[in-house]
Design an enzyme around this catalytic site. Sequence first.
Site: not given
Length: 713
Positions: A261, A310, A427, A488-489
Amino acid sequence: MKKLLFILGNRTGLIAFIILFIWVKSMIAYFFVFNLRGIGPAEFLLMFVNPIGFTAICFSLLLFIKRTSLFYLATFVLTMLANSLLYLNVLYYREFTDFITIDTMTGGAGMFQHGFSFGSVPIHLTDWIYWIDIIATIALLLIKKIKFDDVPLKNKKAFSFFSMSLALFGLNFWFGDFNKHQLILRKAQSDKTYIVRYLGLGPWMLTDGYYTHLVHTQRKDANKDTIHKIQKYIDNNRYLAPNLKMYGISKNRNLIIIHLESFQQDLIDLKIKGTDGKEHIVTPFLNSLYHSKNTYSFSNFFNQVGQGKTSDAENMLETSTFGLPSGSLFAKYGSTQRFEAMPSILKQTEGYSSAVFHGNVGSFYNRLNTYKQMGYQNFFNQSFFDNSPANMSPWGIKDKLLFRDSVPLLEQMQQPFYIKYLTVTNHLIYTMDNEDRDPTFATVNSGNKLVDGYFETAHYLDQAVQQFYDYLKKSGLYDKSTIVLYGDHYGISGSDLKAFSPYIGINSNRFNSFDDTMLQRTPFMINIPGQTDGHIINTYTGEIDVMPTLEHMLGIDTKKYIQFGQDMFARGRQDFVALRNGGFVSPTITLTSLHGNYYNTQTGQRISKLNVVQEKYVTETRKKVFELLNNSDKLNNQNLLRFYTPKGLKTVISKNYNYTVQATKKRLEEKNKNLAAKSKSIINQNHGKTTLAEYTKDIPEVKKGQDSSKTVN
């Protein structure tokens, strides 16, 4: 003070007061949160005046109301709606660097789904400024310092106010469209910032609502002939024959996906000087995997997510199609969408069982429904684990506990299996309990708590993955599996980049859109135990390419499927990575967004004027990017896969899947019981004895003697 109270006691005065404060708060949001920057005096003028006209139109309509109680009730409701729209955009922009859409408010883009932790909302101490005028006005009304105005306006006067408001907005609209031709028809679809900058948040919501309606109409009136055109496009432009050296290299192995994440490529091999004055490696274990001889690592792997973040990344990995231009495909279409997804393909072609392990609730991003449509047999969400406060991060079960407590579930699945772990601890807002901090690791003191915390939570995630790897090796799963790890990013964005930049070698005073684009790189590693020729690969690639790559490695031919990605190992790949914002990255030239600037990818220098060769290249590449995104959007918006079923692949029947704890427990137990000695589950191969004992107890919650697992036994 008396003069102000007199004004507020008058209907027109109250309306004027509300409009004034909405304008003031809009200016604060525009310049200090949204960072809107006008190009030239015309755009600055539009930004200054655009909240007034539309807001005045809405509130001037209230002046036609005669009944006193109804007027004040309507005024209160409309004021709350207007301020809520502004403030929710403030919160959303801080998190996603984007504006709210209709899909966002109805369940898209992640912020307002069930399972969102209010403690992780990026609220600032100064946010009281967005509500102080409302609180003060209500207080003055309650103590009767402001008296209700029982004399309604005459219709003629009310109409005059409405007409002036309409004229002001009309002038605003005309000037905006004059400055940017076809503002609504063209610019709204390419960059919503133009609408907010020129017309304001209210008109943006109306514009977005209009285009959302068009999309729904587009899906309703979809023509099945379109899927054949898309299939032809893929055959001619996207499909590549597999690299024979890599084809089938992972056949019959378990496939384990570890979703890192918010993990940027910049964290790999990063060393920081901690507050203790010593140098610390942020992710030592992931670094070792990245450089391992049994890992194929990609140094120029770009995230290609949009608002769905996500869920966009998941969609690309599972279906090799892009997310939507606006909102989350999972949330918007996931309940009814027809997919050609990895779990269904692997089940029907290779006999794989499948599951997702996630520390948040199942309704987040509409996963409970979307995973069924994709053909996932199991979804182990938060309800399968002990979610007492001690075990929770702001976004769900802590990563170390998620991996550990998944074991009683994982060991009951039939091999080979396809499983995905969605981690959550790393996160935004990057906080964790003191007991979870590594006493040997010291983060930086950047002056920005978010950046300081990012290094700590990334280090925690690194330890969580290492512990899971240790278990895989002890349990014997490691040698039977192919393990894919990907980010994911991005993790840090917006105003926080100024504090983050120095630690990754970027001068924050010269930070530009090219630097921001390069920060969209995330790690991508394919770890195959037993391989010895693993190495770092510099190919420019992205999330859309993962699915065909893994399928070919598993020995599955992808030619009959509708997939927009290209095998990362194949010859003849197109030499660009399409970004969801319409830009692209290639080994030579980068276009930061659809209307962005061109840069030399190798030097980072802006290209102010393209030469003839460059002009030809970017024209062709922009056309290819448009075709790629446009075809993917047509496929998803119109749900075109309902008109196409590849030979040998049956349509997924979502009602056949049940993800409740009780139903899952019964299904897993019956499967193992019915197969008896033929069962290929870990628990059966271990003669009914759990392998949880193989997992480290070096986890704070486990050390304290808590039984943190509430999993199926």
